[in-house]
Design a protein around this motif. Structure first.
Motif, mmCIF file in Angstrom:
data_model
loop_
_atom_site.group_PDB
_atom_site.id
_atom_site.type_symbol
_atom_site.label_atom_id
_atom_site.label_comp_id
_atom_site.label_asym_id
_atom_site.label_seq_id
_atom_site.Cartn_x
_atom_site.Cartn_y
_atom_site.Cartn_z
ATOM 1 N N ILE A 198 0.841 -1.324 0.086
ATOM 2 C CA ILE A 198 0.230 0.079 -0.081
ATOM 3 C C ILE A 198 1.015 1.189 0.037
ATOM 4 C CG2 ILE A 198 -1.941 1.173 1.274
ATOM 5 C CD1 ILE A 198 -2.552 -1.608 2.331
ATOM 6 N N LEU A 199 1.056 2.056 -1.094
ATOM 7 C CA LEU A 199 1.712 3.052 -1.221
ATOM 8 C C LEU A 199 1.331 4.611 -1.364
ATOM 9 C CD1 LEU A 199 4.837 2.238 -1.918
ATOM 10 C CD2 LEU A 199 4.115 2.082 -4.370
ATOM 11 N N ASP A 200 1.727 5.204 -0.812
ATOM 12 C CA ASP A 200 1.443 6.697 -1.009
ATOM 13 C C ASP A 200 2.245 7.181 -2.154
ATOM 14 O OD1 ASP A 200 0.683 9.119 -0.400
ATOM 15 O OD2 ASP A 200 2.272 9.677 1.024
ATOM 16 N N ILE A 201 1.484 7.879 -3.080
ATOM 17 C CA ILE A 201 2.213 8.446 -4.206
ATOM 18 C C ILE A 201 3.070 9.434 -4.091
ATOM 19 C CG2 ILE A 201 1.902 9.813 -6.198
ATOM 20 C CD1 ILE A 201 -0.294 7.985 -7.058
ATOM 21 N N ARG A 202 2.701 10.483 -2.990
ATOM 22 C CA ARG A 202 3.326 11.742 -2.888
ATOM 23 C C ARG A 202 4.332 11.529 -1.695
ATOM 24 N NH1 ARG A 202 1.969 16.093 -5.833
ATOM 25 N NH2 ARG A 202 0.674 15.266 -7.458
ATOM 26 N N GLY A 212 6.052 7.538 -4.882
ATOM 27 C CA GLY A 212 5.413 6.323 -4.785
ATOM 28 C C GLY A 212 5.377 5.451 -6.390
ATOM 29 N N ILE A 213 5.253 6.393 -7.525
ATOM 30 C CA ILE A 213 5.262 5.985 -8.667
ATOM 31 C C ILE A 213 6.593 5.446 -9.272
ATOM 32 C CG2 ILE A 213 5.170 6.501 -10.971
ATOM 33 C CD1 ILE A 213 2.278 6.457 -9.921
ATOM 34 N N GLU A 214 7.685 6.263 -8.861
ATOM 35 C CA GLU A 214 8.937 5.625 -9.143
ATOM 36 C C GLU A 214 9.421 4.338 -8.539
ATOM 37 O OE1 GLU A 214 11.544 10.241 -9.982
ATOM 38 O OE2 GLU A 214 11.064 9.100 -7.779
ATOM 39 N N LEU A 215 8.920 4.416 -7.158
ATOM 40 C CA LEU A 215 9.384 3.115 -6.524
ATOM 41 C C LEU A 215 8.452 1.919 -7.184
ATOM 42 C CD1 LEU A 215 10.104 1.561 -3.785
ATOM 43 C CD2 LEU A 215 8.034 2.239 -2.813
ATOM 44 N N ALA A 216 7.218 2.277 -7.513
ATOM 45 C CA ALA A 216 6.434 1.169 -8.231
ATOM 46 C C ALA A 216 7.214 0.783 -9.428
ATOM 47 C CB ALA A 216 4.871 1.395 -8.631
ATOM 48 N N VAL A 229 10.359 0.722 -10.092
ATOM 49 C CA VAL A 229 11.400 -0.262 -9.625
ATOM 50 C C VAL A 229 10.989 -1.500 -9.284
ATOM 51 C CG1 VAL A 229 13.247 -0.532 -7.934
ATOM 52 C CG2 VAL A 229 12.851 1.654 -8.891
ATOM 53 N N ILE A 230 10.240 -1.671 -8.570
ATOM 54 C CA ILE A 230 9.418 -2.910 -8.048
ATOM 55 C C ILE A 230 8.862 -3.898 -9.361
ATOM 56 C CG2 ILE A 230 7.561 -3.912 -6.881
ATOM 57 C CD1 ILE A 230 7.497 -1.470 -5.042
ATOM 58 N N LYS A 231 8.281 -3.315 -10.277
ATOM 59 C CA LYS A 231 7.752 -3.857 -11.417
ATOM 60 C C LYS A 231 8.865 -4.530 -12.415
ATOM 61 C CE LYS A 231 3.463 -4.027 -10.319
ATOM 62 N NZ LYS A 231 2.782 -4.976 -9.911
ATOM 63 N N GLU A 232 9.881 -3.666 -12.244
ATOM 64 C CA GLU A 232 11.028 -3.908 -13.078
ATOM 65 C C GLU A 232 12.037 -5.258 -12.533
ATOM 66 O OE1 GLU A 232 12.052 0.353 -14.952
ATOM 67 O OE2 GLU A 232 13.419 -0.781 -13.851
ATOM 68 N N ARG A 233 11.801 -5.640 -11.187
ATOM 69 C CA ARG A 233 12.438 -6.592 -10.342
ATOM 70 C C ARG A 233 11.739 -7.732 -10.656
ATOM 71 N NH1 ARG A 233 14.752 -4.618 -4.789
ATOM 72 N NH2 ARG A 233 16.378 -2.919 -5.611
ATOM 73 N N LYS A 234 12.381 -8.753 -11.140
ATOM 74 C CA LYS A 234 11.913 -10.075 -11.282
ATOM 75 C C LYS A 234 11.270 -10.841 -9.905
ATOM 76 C CE LYS A 234 12.703 -14.369 -13.566
ATOM 77 N NZ LYS A 234 13.616 -15.566 -13.455
ATOM 78 N N LYS A 235 11.559 -10.722 -8.890
ATOM 79 C CA LYS A 235 11.212 -11.091 -7.730
ATOM 80 C C LYS A 235 10.040 -10.326 -7.248
ATOM 81 C CE LYS A 235 12.953 -11.954 -2.839
ATOM 82 N NZ LYS A 235 13.728 -10.950 -2.052
ATOM 83 N N THR A 236 9.835 -9.061 -7.611
ATOM 84 C CA THR A 236 8.819 -8.462 -7.050
ATOM 85 C C THR A 236 7.754 -7.825 -8.012
ATOM 86 O OG1 THR A 236 10.302 -6.452 -7.259
ATOM 87 C CG2 THR A 236 10.060 -7.374 -4.907
ATOM 88 N N ALA A 237 8.153 -8.378 -9.261
ATOM 89 C CA ALA A 237 7.222 -7.709 -10.316
ATOM 90 C C ALA A 237 5.860 -8.088 -10.160
ATOM 91 C CB ALA A 237 7.781 -8.391 -11.654
#
Ligand code: ADP
Length: 390
Positions: A61-65, A71-75, A77-85
């Motif tokens: 659960i991610l605050d955008i600001r 939050g968008i940048e973090l998301a 990174v998360i989606k790019e990583r295989k383990k967390t995509a």
């Protein structure tokens, strides 16, 4: 389900909540206070990334600001990583700003958003949906894991069984083989006793001697049959075109019981060539012909006729005799090893012949069967591939 997987299923689901304001995190914690959830808080995107390295989460659960990485940048990174995509994300957006527009262009699966201030019931229901999805996929993963473990265990057990069977086969082969030497000595010396010393024995002594000779002969037959069975099981059976007709005539010439002075062996010529291993097929045919002339009522001249049926690349060879026949209820176990339907005093035998027939034919890719009625003769059949096209 195993105890371990049951425990895993009972474990609460990890949820990472990310917001730069501790008071917002506290609100989320109070809304999602549930024994089924384990909430881990991160006060920045960097701390969230660290937490994601250390453990696995079912939901973010991610605050955008947020200051620093948003939050968008973090998301991203998360989606790019295989383990967390594949970890689903619920974004918390501010009502007044263009956050939703940003998210609409956000191209990633498993993403949802909620406007702040968060409505507790809506948040709880969204989280419950993701939690349920996670539980279901965890169930599938566990079931797959259990299935895989079972498959591996079965393969290992099968391999072990195969090795044990092979060892036993080798063991029985070598015992049977080694038993023939002392048996030959017994047969040899009792032969000499009969030939040279029978006159020195009375009738009872000569009777005993005949019993020894008979028992040794039966034992020898048994050993030879076991060795043949073992050979059929173990040897590599290379298939090639075999002329069955020639084979039958050769066999009939070899065994005295099949000679014209004792039996009628007829062949409905021509028989098609079959794809077989010649040595194994020789065993099959000699056992079937041998049985055909053996299991005969007293005083009846044995008759075996061989004919063939051909259909779609398959040949069925029929061996029909005028023997005593086989009761219907015994036909199912006829090809099992050591099955004998008659007493040794009536008809000598070991109960191995038909087991060799079935094993050999199956190893050549074929099948066997019988049709018979008591007192009506028997019709054994062997089905193999035709060799006409090879
Ligand atoms: P064996 O001939 O050494 O006894 P087989 O495995 O060849 O062993 O045959 C098993 C049993 O099936 C025989 O003991 C006999 O009772 C029965 N059987 C086999 N072939 C015939 C046949 N052609 N007619 C009648 N009975 C048969």
């Amino acid at each position: 389900m195993t105890e371990i997987s049951k425990n895993t299923m009972d474990q609460p689901i990890n949820i990472l909540i990310v917001d730069d304001r501790p008071e917002n995190l506290a609100v989320l914690e109070s809304i999602l206070d549930d024994p089924g959830y384990r909430l881990v808080r991160a006060e920045s995107a960097e701390k969230a990334l660290l937490a994601l390295v250390v453990e696995e989460f079912a939901l973010l659960i991610l605050d955008i600001r947020m200051p620093g990485m948003s939050g968008i940048e973090l998301a991203q990174v998360i989606k790019e990583r295989k383990k967390t995509a594949t970890v689903p994300i619920i974004f918390l957006t501010a009502h007044s700003t263009g956050d939703q527009c940003v998210l609409e262009g956000y191209d990633a699966g498993g993403v949802d958003y909620l406007q702040k201030p968060v409505h507790p019931a809506i948040l709880r229901s969204k989280v419950a949906i993701f939690a349920e999805l996670h539980r279901k996929s965890r169930e599938v993963v566990l079931a797959n894991r259990a299935l895989l473990a079972e498959v591996i265990e079965r393969r290992r057990a099968e391999e072990q069984l195969r090795e044990t069977v092979q060892e036993l086969e080798a063991f029985s082969y070598s015992i049977a083989h080694d038993m023939r030497a002392p048996l030959r000595a017994m047969q040899g010396f009792s032969g000499i006793l009969i030939a040279e010393h029978a006159a020195g024995l009375d009738d009872t002594g000569r009777g005993y001697l005949q019993l020894i000779v008979g028992a040794a002969r039966r034992m020898d037959t048994l050993i030879v049959d076991i060795l043949n069975y073992s050979r059929v099981l173990r040897s590599e059976l290379k298939l090639q075109p075999v002329n069955v007709e020639d084979l039958i005539y050769e066999i009939a010439a070899t065994y005295p019981d099949l000679h014209a002075d004792r039996a009628d062996i007829t062949v409905a010529s021509p028989l098609p060539r079959v794809l077989a291993n010649e040595a194994a097929l020789t065993q099959v045919v000699s056992n079937l012909l041998g049985n055909g002339v053996k299991f005969i009522a007293p005083g009846v001249r044995p008759r075996v006729s061989v004919r063939s049926e051909e259909d779609a690349g398959v040949v069925r060879l029929w061996f029909e005799d005028n023997g005593i026949g086989i009761p219907q209820h015994s036909q199912g176990r006829l090809f099992d090893i050591f099955t004998r339907l008659h007493l040794s005093e009536e008809y000598e035998g070991t109960g191995i012949g038909l087991a060799i027939v079935r094993k050999a034919v199956e190893r050549m890719g074929g099948s066997v069967g019988v049709e018979s009625e008591e007192g009506q003769g028997s019709r054994f059949w062997v089905q193999l591939q035709t060799a006409e096209n090879s």
